[in-house]
Design an enzyme around this catalytic site. Structure first.
Site, mmCIF file in Angstrom:
data_model
loop_
_atom_site.group_PDB
_atom_site.id
_atom_site.type_symbol
_atom_site.label_atom_id
_atom_site.label_comp_id
_atom_site.label_asym_id
_atom_site.label_seq_id
_atom_site.Cartn_x
_atom_site.Cartn_y
_atom_site.Cartn_z
ATOM 1 C CG ASP A 1 -12.228 4.721 -4.062
ATOM 2 O OD1 ASP A 1 -11.108 5.192 -3.795
ATOM 3 O OD2 ASP A 1 -12.560 3.543 -3.769
ATOM 4 N N GLY B 1 -16.622 -4.338 -10.156
ATOM 5 C CA GLY B 1 -16.427 -4.455 -8.704
ATOM 6 C C GLY B 1 -16.630 -3.109 -8.028
ATOM 7 N N GLY C 1 -3.666 5.389 -12.815
ATOM 8 C CA GLY C 1 -4.537 5.676 -11.667
ATOM 9 C C GLY C 1 -3.911 6.359 -10.469
ATOM 10 C CE LYS D 1 -12.329 0.351 -1.454
ATOM 11 N NZ LYS D 1 -12.109 0.955 -2.767
ATOM 12 C CB SER E 1 -0.891 0.005 1.240
ATOM 13 O OG SER E 1 -1.571 1.221 1.307
ATOM 14 C CE1 TYR F 1 -3.588 2.304 -6.674
ATOM 15 C CE2 TYR F 1 -1.313 1.840 -6.045
ATOM 16 C CZ TYR F 1 -2.679 1.763 -5.802
ATOM 17 O OH TYR F 1 -3.125 1.116 -4.660
HETATM 18 P P1 NAP Z 1 -12.961 -5.760 -7.090
HETATM 19 O O1 NAP Z 1 -14.095 -5.219 -6.290
HETATM 20 O O2 NAP Z 1 -12.332 -7.045 -6.716
HETATM 21 O O3 NAP Z 1 -13.492 -5.871 -8.629
HETATM 22 C C1 NAP Z 1 -12.676 -6.317 -9.667
HETATM 23 C C2 NAP Z 1 -13.471 -6.449 -10.967
HETATM 24 O O4 NAP Z 1 -12.551 -6.820 -11.998
HETATM 25 C C3 NAP Z 1 -14.537 -7.556 -10.941
HETATM 26 O O5 NAP Z 1 -15.570 -7.207 -11.818
HETATM 27 C C4 NAP Z 1 -13.752 -8.754 -11.495
HETATM 28 O O6 NAP Z 1 -14.569 -9.715 -12.098
HETATM 29 C C5 NAP Z 1 -12.929 -8.087 -12.563
HETATM 30 N N1 NAP Z 1 -11.733 -8.817 -12.923
HETATM 31 C C6 NAP Z 1 -10.787 -9.333 -12.082
HETATM 32 N N2 NAP Z 1 -9.781 -9.893 -12.806
HETATM 33 C C7 NAP Z 1 -10.111 -9.739 -14.118
HETATM 34 C C8 NAP Z 1 -9.485 -10.119 -15.332
HETATM 35 N N3 NAP Z 1 -8.315 -10.752 -15.334
HETATM 36 N N4 NAP Z 1 -10.090 -9.810 -16.488
HETATM 37 C C9 NAP Z 1 -11.284 -9.168 -16.493
HETATM 38 N N5 NAP Z 1 -11.952 -8.802 -15.372
HETATM 39 C C10 NAP Z 1 -11.356 -9.072 -14.191
HETATM 40 O O7 NAP Z 1 -11.771 -4.711 -7.163
HETATM 41 P P2 NAP Z 1 -11.882 -3.108 -7.136
HETATM 42 O O8 NAP Z 1 -11.868 -2.607 -5.750
HETATM 43 O O9 NAP Z 1 -13.041 -2.720 -7.993
HETATM 44 O O10 NAP Z 1 -10.486 -2.677 -7.784
HETATM 45 C C11 NAP Z 1 -10.240 -2.859 -9.164
HETATM 46 C C12 NAP Z 1 -8.895 -2.230 -9.544
HETATM 47 O O11 NAP Z 1 -8.958 -0.828 -9.356
HETATM 48 C C13 NAP Z 1 -7.719 -2.724 -8.692
HETATM 49 O O12 NAP Z 1 -6.604 -2.841 -9.532
HETATM 50 C C14 NAP Z 1 -7.511 -1.615 -7.703
HETATM 51 O O13 NAP Z 1 -6.161 -1.536 -7.252
HETATM 52 C C15 NAP Z 1 -7.861 -0.409 -8.562
HETATM 53 N N6 NAP Z 1 -8.289 0.750 -7.759
HETATM 54 C C16 NAP Z 1 -7.588 1.902 -7.926
HETATM 55 C C17 NAP Z 1 -7.970 3.030 -7.226
HETATM 56 C C18 NAP Z 1 -7.192 4.297 -7.423
HETATM 57 O O14 NAP Z 1 -7.337 5.205 -6.593
HETATM 58 N N7 NAP Z 1 -6.410 4.426 -8.479
HETATM 59 C C19 NAP Z 1 -9.080 2.997 -6.356
HETATM 60 C C20 NAP Z 1 -9.771 1.797 -6.220
HETATM 61 C C21 NAP Z 1 -9.371 0.676 -6.932
HETATM 62 P P3 NAP Z 1 -14.763 -11.181 -11.441
HETATM 63 O O15 NAP Z 1 -15.703 -10.956 -10.300
HETATM 64 O O16 NAP Z 1 -15.294 -11.972 -12.564
HETATM 65 O O17 NAP Z 1 -13.394 -11.617 -10.975
#
Ligand code: NAP
Length: 300
Positions: A120, A149, A259, A84, A29, A242
């Site tokens: 977010d 997600g 990101g 969350k 983190s 990121y």
């Molecule tokens: P999450 O709740 O676990 O959701 C992930 C989503 O991506 C789900 O729909 C999942 O589908 C899908 N997925 C996972 N692996 C995949 C793949 N190989 N191909 C296609 N779809 C896939 O996670 P989240 O909290 O939304 O976070 C998602 C990303 O955003 C992470 O990388 C996180 O680090 C990033 N993020 C960045 C920030 C920022 O401030 N820049 C903020 C929040 C999150 P399934 O259910 O089918 O696995």
């Protein structure tokens, strides 16, 4: 909000801020760096700790930590994957934004109760505003969001509120369709759900947002984009990832943004909620870039 900024009056003990991040796992983190940089830049005393909670201890630990925050032994908590939603029953109230997306990433004390917020949303809003010049000649704005997600929920909420036509594409169509529950009232844009497969090639989005972890360290060669399909040249790609700073998806796109800006903005907004002080965003960004560059060097 915790508007009690540090009291610097002579004879008064200086406030020591106590923040933390709940999640599992929490290995890489950047949040401690971001918040400690902010505290230091404003000459505030305090710390920001990683508070990893293994799933088998979730009930006990969430209960203990939220009691600590309510009693004033902590001043603010951030929440990340996978808690969350799980943290919501421990809170007294949700902000409109957190209620709308059904997820909390920031908890603060207000009076005697705990309030769950979602920065977010503000984090992605800030990034969308920075991309405005790219879209300002487009009367209808079309976005394709990959993944359905927690992060996708915040992104879709912001885009719909700003009047975009949004398609969410996920590996499970029903998961994408589930995001329909966040459509804001008085929303002028449209919402549709799709399967994340070759069919997305037929869409002509202005903006593509990767809200999946595909491409994130330690699997930087992965991409959520279907193999054998080209990425629309006219689209701007925003990757929420990121680490690494430039993903495979970004490299394959004509124009892309990573990101880190969103991460810094969501942290800055949490810090401001907790302390009532303006967050030093450029210093926070620089510190995060330095930590990421150091991490890259150590693995190359
Ligand atoms: P999450 O709740 O676990 O959701 C992930 C989503 O991506 C789900 O729909 C999942 O589908 C899908 N997925 C996972 N692996 C995949 C793949 N190989 N191909 C296609 N779809 C896939 O996670 P989240 O909290 O939304 O976070 C998602 C990303 O955003 C992470 O990388 C996180 O680090 C990033 N993020 C960045 C920030 C920022 O401030 N820049 C903020 C929040 C999150 P399934 O259910 O089918 O696995």
């Amino acid at each position: 909000m915790n508007r009690a900024a540090g009291d610097a009056r002579p004879g008064k003990a200086e406030k020591v801020w106590r923040f933390g991040l709940i999640g599992w796992p929490l290995g890489h983190s950047l949040s401690p760096t971001l918040h400690q940089t902010a505290l230091q830049a404003l000459a505030l005393k305090g710390d920001y700790k990683l508070l990893p909670i293994p799933p088998e201890r979730v009930d006990q630990e969430l209960s203990t930590l939220t009691i600590c925050l309510r009693d004033g032994n902590l001043d603010g908590l951030n929440v990340t994957i996978p808690y969350k939603q799980a943290v919501i029953p421990y809170l007294g109230a949700l902000t409109e934004a957190a209620r709308a997306v059904g997820a909390v990433n920031t908890i603060y004390r207000e009076g005697g109760r705990l309030v769950g917020d979602n920065t977010d949303i503000g984090g992605f809003s800030g990034e969308l505003a920075k991309m405005e010049a790219f879209f300002n000649d487009k009367p209808v704005r079309k976005a394709l969001v990959l993944g359905a997600g927690g992060a996708a929920r915040a992104v879709v909420y912001v885009l719909l509120k700003a009047g975009w036509d949004v398609t969410v594409a996920a590996r499970r169509r029903e998961q994408a369709a589930g995001l329909a529950d966040i459509i804001p009232i008085h929303c002028t844009g449209s919402f549709s759900a799709a399967l994340l497969d070759e069919s997305i090639a037929a869409m002509s989005p202005d903006l593509i947002v990767n809200a999946t972890p595909a491409g994130m360290w330690p699997r930087p060669d992965a991409t959520p984009w279907p193999a054998g399909v080209s990425i629309p040249r006219d689209a701007l790609v925003y990757d929420l990832i990121y680490n690494p700073p430039e993903t495979c998806l970004m490299r394959a796109s004509a124009l892309a943004r990573g990101g880190l800006g969103m991460l810094v903005e969501q942290a800055a907004l949490s810090f401001e909620i907790w302390t009532g002080r303006a967050a030093p965003r450029s210093k926070m960004l620089l510190a995060a870039e330095q930590q990421l560059a150091g991490a890259m060097e150590s693995i190359q």
